[in-house]
Design an enzyme around this catalytic site. Structure first.
Site, PDB file in Angstrom:
ATOM      1  CG  ASP A  74     -19.276 -31.685  63.601  1.00 23.48           C
ATOM      2  OD1 ASP A  74     -19.973 -32.032  62.891  1.00 23.48           O
ATOM      3  OD2 ASP A  74     -18.121 -30.408  63.048  1.00 23.48           O
ATOM      4  CD  GLU A 312     -16.537 -30.491  56.410  1.00 22.07           C
ATOM      5  OE1 GLU A 312     -16.727 -29.318  57.091  1.00 22.07           O
ATOM      6  OE2 GLU A 312     -17.639 -31.330  56.752  1.00 22.07           O
TER       7      GLU A 312
END
Length: 445
Positions: A74, A312
């Site tokens: 990420d 998400e």
């Protein structure tokens, strides 16, 4: 206790029998007023991969590692207070979740650490090191967040996962912040003078499910993470978006009409009982009086009850005076009776609060190709509509992601990307999107 089949079927019959002139397949939540809208089973059932939303095939094994010695996943850029990609003394900065490259891919989230990289051209990145001094961040490890630069002051937001010093790993998630000073000189880029870290958001149990609520009943997940700072250009107000789950335990969640779709769709499609475990949502909190350590929790922007378990890394891009809300989700997070790819999904509204409609009729904006369904993930749309993500798993020859952990370490390492994926250019016109072209991995223009 999970609702019995009879109760769920009764709710569905009621949903199908309600016909009013004001009914919309994306109606507002009664409790959230005009704020919360629903991504419905009907809309999600329209998901189809096509040339406009399918990414080119990426050979994971040929990608150059962003940081040899580390897995990288990420990733998010440093923004300025107006929401643009920040440039400080000619440098751009990105932040990534990282773990040593000798850690099995399935274990990286257990030891995730935020590191940063800097670059003058947005292509060639230098590893700067850990963002926070060791032992200062909250949680037993830190998950994804965002960062904003005001002058030379960085305001960092992140997910504090677990508790610092815990003997047994837990997955409690809270949203934390800290402020530091950005320094750039002949030695490179670094951060100094960090403030004390503070928890600024925890799930309330009403709009956002607590860990204790999530543990009541089998199945389903728990999320309260991924804070993304956002400034509304129309009002100047500042917010944090985040991923959550709808409040309450599984046994308290009855099937409602707004989760299904139109009465016509509801009459033709039954909803499996197990779909109750899907309760992903996108939350929002408002910064109070410009103090980034004080935020007021608001009702969710989007709920995906009976549709999807995880939405998400939510984030918003404003274009042509419209608000484009993007989020990521996995193949295995769809509710029973629905299916969708590892992909990035999106919604559009004329206002920040309320009115969101799914892009492209279904919500799907981009997806991995069927021949390499897990090749990338955790996409983030930049203000110029370039999309960054990380290389996940590739060349699995039909194996599902759930089977990877049972394979040899050599197999797992050879199929795991753990670096930035090719940057993708997205175009948007009203409620339609298209993948236009692909650039070098990690290109932050």
């Amino acid at each position: 206790m999970i609702r019995k089949n009879k109760q769920a079927l009764t709710a569905l019959v009621l949903a199908a029998s309600v016909v009013t002139s004001g009914f919309s397949s994306l109606s507002a939540s009664a409790e959230g007023g005009d704020q919360t809208v629903h991504w419905t089973r009907e809309q999600a059932s329209n998901i189809v991969l096509n040339q406009d939303n399918t990414l080119p095939y990426t050979d994971i094994g040929k990608l150059e590692k962003l940081a040899p010695g580390y897995h990288v996943w990420d990733t998010w850029p440093l923004l300025d207070r107006d929401g643009n990609i920040a440039s400080f003394k000619g440098y751009k900065v990105i932040f990534s979740l990282t773990a040593p490259s000798d850690v099995l891919p399935g274990k990286v989230h257990d030891i995730a650490t935020i590191r940063y990289f800097y670059s003058k051209n947005g292509k060639d990145w230098t590893l700067g090191g850990e963002l926070f001094p060791k032992g200062t961040a909250l949680g037993s490890r830190q998950w994804a967040g965002s960062a904003m630069l005001d002058g030379d002051q960085i305001h960092a937001f992140y997910t504090a996962t677990g508790r610092e010093g815990e003997k047994q790993l837990t997955y409690e998630q809270r949203i934390a912040t800290a402020t530091g000073k950005l320094v750039a000189d002949s030695k490179g880029v670094r951060f100094e003078n960090w403030s004390e870290h503070r928890i600024i958001l925890e799930p309330d149990g009403k709009y956002y499910q607590t860990k204790e609520q999530a543990q009541q009943g089998e199945g389903g997940g728990y999320a309260f993470r991924d804070p993304m700072w956002f400034k509304d250009p129309k009002t100047g107000k500042e917010y944090l978006l985040f991923e959550g789950n709808s409040g309450g335990a599984v046994g308290e969640r009855a099937l409602e009409q707004e989760y299904v779709g139109s009465p016509e769709y509801a009459r033709q499609h039954s909803v499996p009982t197990g779909a109750v475990h899907a309760n992903g949502n996108i939350g929002i909190a408002e910064v109070e009086n410009g103090d980034l350590t004080k935020v007021k929790m608001l009702p969710p922007l989007i709920e995906a009850n009976y549709v999807n378990e995880e939405l998400e890394r939510p984030h918003i891009v404003v274009k042509d005076k419209k608000y484009y809300l993007f989020t990521d989700s996995h193949i295995n997070k769809y509710a029973e009776g629905l299916s969708g790819p590892e992909g990035m999904y999106g919604f559009v509204s004329d206002s920040l609060i309320g009115g969101y409609q799914p892009l492209n009729g279904s919500g799907l904006v981009l997806a991995n190709p069927p021949a390499n369904p897990y090749q990338a993930y955790s996409w983030l749309v930049l203000p110029n509509l370039n999309v960054v993500g990380f290389a996940h798993f590739g060349n699995l020859d039909g194996m599902s992601i759930g089977e990877i952990g049972n394979q040899s370490p050599e197999f797992q390492f050879s199929r795991f990307g753990g670096t930035l994926a090719p940057t993708v250019k997205l175009s948007i016109k009203d409620d339609r999107t298209k993948v236009e072209q692909q650039y070098d991995p990690g290109w932050i223009k």
